[in-house]
Structures are given as C-alpha cells and as structure tokens.
Design a protein around this motif. Sequence first.
Motif, PDB file in Angstrom:
ATOM      1  N   CYS A  97      40.712   4.729  60.255  1.00 33.91           N
ATOM      2  CA  CYS A  97      41.676   3.662  60.517  1.00 33.91           C
ATOM      3  C   CYS A  97      41.410   2.410  59.693  1.00 33.91           C
ATOM      4  O   CYS A  97      42.001   1.358  59.960  1.00 33.91           O
ATOM      5  CB  CYS A  97      41.681   3.325  62.008  1.00 33.91           C
ATOM      6  SG  CYS A  97      42.384   4.651  63.022  1.00 33.91           S
ATOM      7  N   GLY A  98      40.542   2.518  58.692  1.00 26.49           N
ATOM      8  CA  GLY A  98      40.321   1.401  57.775  1.00 26.49           C
ATOM      9  C   GLY A  98      39.848   0.159  58.495  1.00 26.49           C
ATOM     10  O   GLY A  98      38.801   0.146  59.131  1.00 26.49           O
ATOM     11  N   ASN A  99      40.657  -0.896  58.423  1.00 25.88           N
ATOM     12  CA  ASN A  99      40.305  -2.196  58.999  1.00 25.88           C
ATOM     13  C   ASN A  99      41.035  -2.475  60.304  1.00 25.88           C
ATOM     14  O   ASN A  99      40.911  -3.557  60.874  1.00 25.88           O
ATOM     15  CB  ASN A  99      40.643  -3.292  57.964  1.00 25.88           C
ATOM     16  CG  ASN A  99      40.144  -4.661  58.364  1.00 25.88           C
ATOM     17  OD1 ASN A  99      40.926  -5.558  58.646  1.00 25.88           O
ATOM     18  ND2 ASN A  99      38.834  -4.843  58.397  1.00 25.88           N
ATOM     19  N   SER A 100      41.814  -1.509  60.805  1.00 27.65           N
ATOM     20  CA  SER A 100      42.797  -1.807  61.849  1.00 27.65           C
ATOM     21  C   SER A 100      42.301  -1.555  63.266  1.00 27.65           C
ATOM     22  O   SER A 100      42.238  -0.416  63.731  1.00 27.65           O
ATOM     23  CB  SER A 100      44.068  -0.983  61.619  1.00 27.65           C
ATOM     24  OG  SER A 100      45.019  -1.300  62.626  1.00 27.65           O
ATOM     25  N   GLY A 101      41.995  -2.634  63.975  1.00 32.56           N
ATOM     26  CA  GLY A 101      41.677  -2.522  65.390  1.00 32.56           C
ATOM     27  C   GLY A 101      42.867  -2.075  66.199  1.00 32.56           C
ATOM     28  O   GLY A 101      42.745  -1.287  67.144  1.00 32.56           O
ATOM     29  N   THR A 102      44.061  -2.571  65.861  1.00 38.00           N
ATOM     30  CA  THR A 102      45.269  -2.144  66.567  1.00 38.00           C
ATOM     31  C   THR A 102      45.492  -0.652  66.382  1.00 38.00           C
ATOM     32  O   THR A 102      45.724   0.083  67.351  1.00 38.00           O
ATOM     33  CB  THR A 102      46.497  -2.920  66.053  1.00 38.00           C
ATOM     34  OG1 THR A 102      46.307  -4.311  66.278  1.00 38.00           O
ATOM     35  CG2 THR A 102      47.758  -2.467  66.769  1.00 38.00           C
ATOM     36  N   GLY A 103      45.424  -0.189  65.128  1.00 35.14           N
ATOM     37  CA  GLY A 103      45.673   1.220  64.855  1.00 35.14           C
ATOM     38  C   GLY A 103      44.723   2.129  65.604  1.00 35.14           C
ATOM     39  O   GLY A 103      45.150   3.062  66.300  1.00 35.14           O
ATOM     40  N   VAL A 104      43.412   1.860  65.519  1.00 34.14           N
ATOM     41  CA  VAL A 104      42.459   2.776  66.129  1.00 34.14           C
ATOM     42  C   VAL A 104      42.589   2.781  67.644  1.00 34.14           C
ATOM     43  O   VAL A 104      42.535   3.836  68.287  1.00 34.14           O
ATOM     44  CB  VAL A 104      41.008   2.449  65.692  1.00 34.14           C
ATOM     45  CG1 VAL A 104      40.497   1.154  66.304  1.00 34.14           C
ATOM     46  CG2 VAL A 104      40.076   3.600  66.045  1.00 34.14           C
ATOM     47  N   ARG A 105      42.807   1.622  68.259  1.00 37.46           N
ATOM     48  CA  ARG A 105      42.870   1.581  69.720  1.00 37.46           C
ATOM     49  C   ARG A 105      44.154   2.218  70.250  1.00 37.46           C
ATOM     50  O   ARG A 105      44.138   2.911  71.275  1.00 37.46           O
ATOM     51  CB  ARG A 105      42.701   0.143  70.199  1.00 37.46           C
ATOM     52  CG  ARG A 105      41.274  -0.362  69.979  1.00 37.46           C
ATOM     53  CD  ARG A 105      41.114  -1.822  70.294  1.00 37.46           C
ATOM     54  NE  ARG A 105      39.705  -2.208  70.139  1.00 37.46           N
ATOM     55  CZ  ARG A 105      39.308  -3.377  69.667  1.00 37.46           C
ATOM     56  NH1 ARG A 105      40.192  -4.266  69.252  1.00 37.46           N
ATOM     57  NH2 ARG A 105      38.025  -3.669  69.583  1.00 37.46           N
ATOM     58  N   LEU A 106      45.265   2.008  69.555  1.00 41.00           N
ATOM     59  CA  LEU A 106      46.504   2.649  69.997  1.00 41.00           C
ATOM     60  C   LEU A 106      46.433   4.163  69.815  1.00 41.00           C
ATOM     61  O   LEU A 106      46.878   4.920  70.694  1.00 41.00           O
ATOM     62  CB  LEU A 106      47.701   2.076  69.232  1.00 41.00           C
ATOM     63  CG  LEU A 106      48.448   0.926  69.926  1.00 41.00           C
ATOM     64  CD1 LEU A 106      47.525  -0.254  70.193  1.00 41.00           C
ATOM     65  CD2 LEU A 106      49.648   0.476  69.090  1.00 41.00           C
ATOM     66  N   ILE A 107      45.885   4.609  68.697  1.00 35.91           N
ATOM     67  CA  ILE A 107      45.801   6.057  68.461  1.00 35.91           C
ATOM     68  C   ILE A 107      44.826   6.699  69.446  1.00 35.91           C
ATOM     69  O   ILE A 107      45.071   7.812  69.937  1.00 35.91           O
ATOM     70  CB  ILE A 107      45.408   6.349  67.003  1.00 35.91           C
ATOM     71  CG1 ILE A 107      46.487   5.800  66.050  1.00 35.91           C
ATOM     72  CG2 ILE A 107      45.264   7.856  66.776  1.00 35.91           C
ATOM     73  CD1 ILE A 107      46.041   5.700  64.609  1.00 35.91           C
TER      74      ILE A 107
END
Length: 449
Positions: A97-107
């Motif tokens: 998820c690179g740099n994305s806290g939003t992306g990793v937590r939602l996924i």
Amino acid sequence: MSSQATPIPMSARKSGPLKGTAAVPGDKSISHRALIFGAMAVGETRISGLLEGEDVLDTAKAMQALGASVVRSGAGEWVVNGVGVGGFTEPENVIDCGNSGTGVRLIMGAVATYDFCTTFTGDGSLRKRPMARVTDPLALFGTRSVGRSGGRLPLTLIGAAEPVPVEYETPVPSAQVKSAVLLAGLNAPGQTVVIEKEMTRDHTERMLKGFGAEITTETTPEGYHKITLTGRPELTPQEVAVPRDPSSAAFPVCAALIIEGSDIIVPGVSQNSTRNGLYTTLVEMGAQIEFQNEREEGGEPVADLRVRASKLKGIEVPPERAASMIDEYPILSVVAAYAEGTTVMRGVKELRVKESDRIDAMARGLEACGVQIEEDEDTLIVHGLGPNGVKGGATCVTHLDHRIAMSFLILGMASQEPVAVDDGAPIATSFPIFENLMTGLGADVTRDN
C-alpha cells in the motif's frame, strides 16, 4: 516522483502574486472508496476525476489482486468490474500500500471477513504507523492478525471463516477505523454498528448508500453518532464523479492568502461538512474566501473558491473541529506563522501517528525558520510574525510525509529567505501535479538536484 525512490530536494523562494485557476486533483478519500466499493459491487462502475496519485493507484492494484477488473480508460477515468460482496479471492502476493494509511486500513477492513490470508506492507513511513487501532476491532469479527511489534507492517490478516456482526465504539475519532469496521461488516451477517463520540468524515456512509447498501445514521441520546449497516447486501455499480480534494486545495488556497497581491480561483472543491474545518478556521482568521457556484457533484457538496491575499489574525481553534481538518493542521500552522498574534491548535494528538509525527515535524521546521512554537502531546501553538515576518532560510526534514513537504514549500513562497525540504518525492502520493500547478500560478518552486 515516488515516495520510495531517490530523494528529491526542493526549494521555494519568495514569490510574486499568485494568479489564475488552480484545478487540484480529485479527492483522495473518495477515490480510495470508489475503487473499493466498485470492486465489491456486481457489474461495471465508472469513475471520473479519480486522483491518480501513488496512494490511490496502490489501492487499484490491490483490488486487482483481490479479483476485480480495474482499468484506466482515460485521464482520471477508470472502469471497475466488481466481484460482488463475498466475491474477493485470496491474493497471490503481498499487497503493498505504499505510503497510504487510508488504503491499507480500508483494505484490511474489506478482506477481514473472508476466509483467507492477506499480507500487507508499505513504504518506510507506513511501516512505522500503528495498525492495532484497526486490527483490534476487526478481531471482534473473528479476524486474526500477525505482524511486527505494535501491530506494525508487514502484517498478515487471517480473515474470519464465520464472521459475526459487531457493535463498536471508536476510542478516538478516526474515519479510517470507522470505515474499516463498516467494510468488514459488509461481508458479515446481521447488523454491524459503529458509534462515534465525534463525527468523522462521512464519505463511507454516503458512498455505501449510493451503492445500495442498507445503512442508517442517527444521533444517540448521549449525542453520539451511530451508524448501522446491514450485512451481505448486493451492491449496485455506479457512475462516481470524484470532487476535488479539499486537503489538496488547502495548499494553493493558503499560499494565496499569505502571498501579497494574490487572487486565484480553485474550482469544484468538496464542501462536505466533515472535511471543511480548515476553511471555517481560515475565514475566522480573516481570510478573503468566497464560496461560489455551490452545487452537488457525485453525492458531495462542492463550490468554486475565490481566494485573495488577506491580513490574518491568530485564533484559538476549537478542539472539536480537529476531526474535520486533521490533515490540514500542518498547512494551517504555516498560515498561523504569517498571522498577527497567536494561533492555538488543541485536540491534535492524532497528528502524532500520521505519516510522521506531524506536530514535531512542523514545530522543528518552523523553529528553524524563525517562528516561535509551543507544543505538548495534544497541542500546537504558533506565535505569528505577521505578513513578511518569517525569516526562512532553513532546510526542513519531511520524514517521508507529503503534507509536511508541501507545507514547508508554501512557507518558503512568502518568507524572507528560501525554504528547502530534504525530500519532495512523497508529494506524488497525494498531489502529483503540485509542482506544476503552483509554478503555473506564479510560485517560485524548484528541484535542487
């Protein structure tokens, strides 16, 4: 530019008046959600205005890894053929998820109630960020996780084979935690309930309703915000028009406010009440911002902003406003440095667990540029120096944080001496056109290598 590539030192120098139109990219929060919900719908979802920064592109790759078809059809135009709720398949490789806290937590939430394993990683910044705040509530569904100390990435999520619905009260205001629980609840039977003491950004609730989920919101007798989602719906594919990101718009808006003679238009910016705390605060400080052509696009309220250079005064920002502007405190602290008087920001401890410890990063950089700062665990106080009062002349450390990098570059556009940042590469995660957009308005920003 890549947050994982060779560092890109950058500098900003005192600029002439900013003029023109600043067409900022699509909203990052909505872009992530559009891809995820499109992947969980049955059929073809078309997305326009998608933010094509690294964070969102990593989410697109993750949806492909989970079995959905995600195809770019033009600039900002994407087509997602979803697999339906319950239709994800176990990914063959690690999801980065690179740099994305939003992306990793939602996924993580999206896969938590599937009977398979998913391993997540990210860049150096993301691997330092706490994930237990998501994995703890997901465990209530029956999900297990194995990661580094503190629940940090790399981390493997072992989905619940027989998920149960949950009722969860969020301990801190966090749209990411709320959304992860609701996403997990999509593939769980019965009703999943999330209770917030303070309302956070509501893009997940709005978009779930738009995709056909049965979801209700109400205020409890205690004044809390209660969201109830009925699990295992059939989500209907949508046409999603992503509004422009208010967090990205904050940078040209704030630059125009502090650079003498500036007058710009920032079109189509989201005015969602759970995201517009910065703009309310700026107006209270004396900012000349006109909200023109107010309308609705893609289920979200938007407006065109006309912004002119302004004489600003320091204020005390109410702590209850923090949830609606948590990403904007770094750039607000820059504006506060150019205001007359003191600006007090309380209730901001969540900034310490973002891409970096943003309170510490901004405090150290502002001090290096001649601004007097006070801080504690939950507070940042900036003693303003007024127009043209910031000395500058420092190289500021960004800690792989895109918002820290952009904030200090904006600081340098109005300071007496240039301000440099050690690495502008992370800017690409959320605002890949930042450099060209700002120079197009008349800012003096350069790469130093």
